[in-house]
Design a protein around this motif. Structure first.
Motif, mmCIF file in Angstrom:
data_model
loop_
_atom_site.group_PDB
_atom_site.id
_atom_site.type_symbol
_atom_site.label_atom_id
_atom_site.label_comp_id
_atom_site.label_asym_id
_atom_site.label_seq_id
_atom_site.Cartn_x
_atom_site.Cartn_y
_atom_site.Cartn_z
ATOM 1 N N ASP A 246 -14.766 -8.495 -17.687
ATOM 2 C CA ASP A 246 -16.099 -9.082 -17.689
ATOM 3 C C ASP A 246 -16.383 -9.749 -19.033
ATOM 4 O OD1 ASP A 246 -16.272 -7.936 -15.191
ATOM 5 O OD2 ASP A 246 -17.434 -6.210 -15.871
ATOM 6 N N TRP A 247 -17.554 -10.352 -19.172
ATOM 7 C CA TRP A 247 -17.899 -10.950 -20.461
ATOM 8 C C TRP A 247 -19.404 -10.901 -20.671
ATOM 9 C CZ3 TRP A 247 -16.491 -13.682 -16.176
ATOM 10 C CH2 TRP A 247 -17.294 -14.736 -15.766
ATOM 11 N N SER B 149 -27.559 -8.337 -14.800
ATOM 12 C CA SER B 149 -26.214 -8.922 -14.778
ATOM 13 C C SER B 149 -26.099 -9.905 -13.621
ATOM 14 C CB SER B 149 -25.157 -7.817 -14.633
ATOM 15 O OG SER B 149 -25.339 -7.117 -13.409
ATOM 16 N N ILE B 150 -24.980 -10.609 -13.615
ATOM 17 C CA ILE B 150 -24.701 -11.550 -12.535
ATOM 18 C C ILE B 150 -23.250 -11.390 -12.100
ATOM 19 C CG2 ILE B 150 -24.120 -13.437 -14.140
ATOM 20 C CD1 ILE B 150 -25.465 -15.334 -12.075
ATOM 21 N N GLU B 151 -23.024 -11.346 -10.796
ATOM 22 C CA GLU B 151 -21.675 -11.231 -10.237
ATOM 23 C C GLU B 151 -21.078 -12.619 -10.043
ATOM 24 O OE1 GLU B 151 -21.054 -8.980 -6.694
ATOM 25 O OE2 GLU B 151 -22.725 -7.620 -7.144
ATOM 26 N N HIS B 152 -19.808 -12.756 -10.392
ATOM 27 C CA HIS B 152 -19.061 -13.986 -10.128
ATOM 28 C C HIS B 152 -18.030 -13.675 -9.042
ATOM 29 C CE1 HIS B 152 -20.626 -16.221 -13.659
ATOM 30 N NE2 HIS B 152 -20.779 -14.995 -14.142
ATOM 31 N N LYS B 153 -18.179 -14.353 -7.900
ATOM 32 C CA LYS B 153 -17.344 -14.064 -6.740
ATOM 33 C C LYS B 153 -16.514 -15.300 -6.373
ATOM 34 C CE LYS B 153 -21.067 -12.626 -4.434
ATOM 35 N NZ LYS B 153 -21.917 -11.959 -3.407
ATOM 36 N N ILE B 154 -15.709 -15.181 -5.342
ATOM 37 C CA ILE B 154 -14.823 -16.281 -4.953
ATOM 38 C C ILE B 154 -15.644 -17.494 -4.515
ATOM 39 C CG2 ILE B 154 -12.902 -14.778 -4.335
ATOM 40 C CD1 ILE B 154 -13.711 -15.127 -1.409
ATOM 41 N N TYR C 17 -36.807 -1.790 -20.209
ATOM 42 C CA TYR C 17 -36.090 -2.768 -19.393
ATOM 43 C C TYR C 17 -36.258 -4.153 -20.005
ATOM 44 C CZ TYR C 17 -35.291 -5.860 -15.314
ATOM 45 O OH TYR C 17 -34.873 -6.849 -14.471
ATOM 46 N N TYR C 18 -35.111 -4.815 -20.231
ATOM 47 C CA TYR C 18 -35.120 -6.180 -20.760
ATOM 48 C C TYR C 18 -34.725 -7.099 -19.615
ATOM 49 C CZ TYR C 18 -34.437 -9.952 -24.123
ATOM 50 O OH TYR C 18 -34.544 -11.119 -24.817
ATOM 51 N N PRO C 19 -35.682 -7.796 -18.989
ATOM 52 C CA PRO C 19 -35.421 -8.526 -17.744
ATOM 53 C C PRO C 19 -34.718 -9.862 -17.960
ATOM 54 C CG PRO C 19 -37.708 -8.765 -18.355
ATOM 55 C CD PRO C 19 -37.097 -7.857 -19.389
ATOM 56 N N LYS C 20 -33.494 -9.782 -18.454
ATOM 57 C CA LYS C 20 -32.721 -10.997 -18.705
ATOM 58 C C LYS C 20 -31.263 -10.733 -18.341
ATOM 59 C CE LYS C 20 -31.824 -14.378 -22.409
ATOM 60 N NZ LYS C 20 -32.402 -15.549 -21.733
ATOM 61 N N ILE C 21 -30.611 -11.722 -17.741
ATOM 62 C CA ILE C 21 -29.199 -11.586 -17.383
ATOM 63 C C ILE C 21 -28.346 -11.788 -18.630
ATOM 64 C CG2 ILE C 21 -27.297 -12.650 -16.117
ATOM 65 C CD1 ILE C 21 -29.310 -13.258 -13.876
ATOM 66 N N LEU C 22 -27.656 -10.736 -19.034
ATOM 67 C CA LEU C 22 -26.824 -10.782 -20.237
ATOM 68 C C LEU C 22 -25.357 -10.458 -19.959
ATOM 69 C CD1 LEU C 22 -29.215 -8.960 -22.747
ATOM 70 C CD2 LEU C 22 -28.906 -11.422 -22.436
ATOM 71 N N TYR C 23 -25.078 -9.895 -18.802
ATOM 72 C CA TYR C 23 -23.731 -9.411 -18.504
ATOM 73 C C TYR C 23 -23.160 -10.179 -17.315
ATOM 74 C CZ TYR C 23 -19.947 -5.972 -18.060
ATOM 75 O OH TYR C 23 -18.718 -5.339 -18.022
ATOM 76 N N HIS C 24 -21.905 -10.600 -17.454
ATOM 77 C CA HIS C 24 -21.206 -11.320 -16.385
ATOM 78 C C HIS C 24 -20.155 -10.400 -15.770
ATOM 79 C CE1 HIS C 24 -22.853 -15.356 -17.304
ATOM 80 N NE2 HIS C 24 -23.003 -14.824 -18.509
ATOM 81 N N TYR C 25 -20.374 -10.062 -14.516
ATOM 82 C CA TYR C 25 -19.520 -9.124 -13.786
ATOM 83 C C TYR C 25 -18.520 -9.908 -12.946
ATOM 84 C CZ TYR C 25 -18.413 -5.571 -10.196
ATOM 85 O OH TYR C 25 -17.780 -4.718 -9.327
ATOM 86 N N ASN C 26 -17.258 -9.732 -13.256
ATOM 87 C CA ASN C 26 -16.178 -10.501 -12.643
ATOM 88 C C ASN C 26 -15.658 -9.790 -11.393
ATOM 89 O OD1 ASN C 26 -13.941 -12.009 -12.041
ATOM 90 N ND2 ASN C 26 -12.771 -11.427 -13.863
ATOM 91 N N ARG C 27 -15.908 -10.378 -10.229
ATOM 92 C CA ARG C 27 -15.385 -9.822 -8.976
ATOM 93 C C ARG C 27 -14.111 -10.529 -8.534
ATOM 94 N NH1 ARG C 27 -18.920 -6.836 -5.835
ATOM 95 N NH2 ARG C 27 -17.046 -6.431 -4.625
ATOM 96 N N LEU C 28 -13.503 -11.310 -9.430
ATOM 97 C CA LEU C 28 -12.311 -12.077 -9.079
ATOM 98 C C LEU C 28 -11.018 -11.352 -9.420
ATOM 99 C CD1 LEU C 28 -13.528 -15.541 -10.420
ATOM 100 C CD2 LEU C 28 -13.703 -14.650 -8.100
#
Length: 246
Positions: free
Chosen positions: A92-93, A118-123, A203-214
């Motif tokens: 992840d990053w 966070s946000i998921e990155h998928k195919i 709670y900090y309502p901001k997307i900071l983490y990139h979750y790699n589902r690849l």
């Protein structure tokens, strides 16, 4: 002493490891250490880790036989020097300037646990946002709470991952909260314990983490509906016992 210790369990992540480490080392917030625990990788992951450690003394590398992410994170916890702890998975990053934003908010509100999104990155370039609460659910700028705050949503949204949270080190050590060292679902009990025992959460309502589902080699991509997956029944039982007691 440093302000933030980042713990990264690493297993066969050579394809993604550079991006993960670069996203942390290139942060504007530099008072960090990155504790990498190689979990018996059979690819070039350990070689990559050592090359980063040789270039930047903020990177520290430890190794263990293949015992799983829970055991790797527990090993990393033994060596932390930071006021706060962040867990990152090796494929992840992190968002640019994310560490500074989290550190400033944790210091401002003096919390044991700081949640963020966070946000998921998928195919096929698909993405999915993972948020703890709805964007306009409350004004979270100065809100400090414990598990009583919308507790079903709070505990359930915390259930499965340790990496959308910044932890105060003293809190984790004082409560002696560790990961299970089972092959899968190793972080579920940890997350419930953390969320339940923390007296000051923000709670900090901001997307900071990139979750790699690849990453097809990730253990979460390879859970089958068989005997191995039934480990979850024991995990649920431990969680139930803990919640009844606490």
């Amino acid at each position: 002493m440093v302000e933030i210790s980042v713990i990264i369990p690493v297993f066969n992540s050579e394809e993604f490891l550079n991006k993960c480490l670069d996203s942390l080392l290139n942060q504007s917030f530099t008072d960090i250490e990155i504790i990498c625990v190689d979990d018996g990788s059979t690819d070039n992951s350990l070689k990559i880790l050592k090359s980063y450690a040789n270039k930047d003394d903020r990177v520290r590398v430890f190794t263990q036989e293949n015992n799983g992410a829970g055991a790797a994170r527990n090993l990393g916890l033994k060596y932390v020097n930071g006021k706060y702890i962040l867990f990152v998975d090796s494929d992840d990053w992190f968002e640019e300037d994310g560490l500074k934003l989290l550190y400033d908010k944790a210091e401002q509100l003096n919390v044991d646990l700081l949640l963020f999104d966070s946000i998921e990155h998928k195919i096929n370039n698909q993405v999915a946002e993972r948020r703890f609460f709805n964007k306009n659910e409350d004004d979270f700028s100065n809100l400090v709470f414990d598990y009583h705050y919308k507790n079903n949503k709070l505990v359930m949204n915390s259930f499965f991952v340790p990496w959308t949270k910044l932890y105060r080190t003293k809190f984790l050590l004082d409560k002696n909260i560790k990961f299970s060292e089972i092959p899968i679902f190793e972080d579920m009990f940890f997350n419930v314990a953390v969320t339940t025992l923390a007296s000051k959460i923000a709670y900090y309502p901001k997307i900071l983490y990139h979750y790699n589902r690849l990453n097809s080699s990730s253990i979460t991509s390879d859970i089958k509906y068989g005997a191995k997956a039934l480990i979850i029944t024991g995990v649920y039982k431990n969680i139930e016992n803990f919640l009844r007691k606490n």
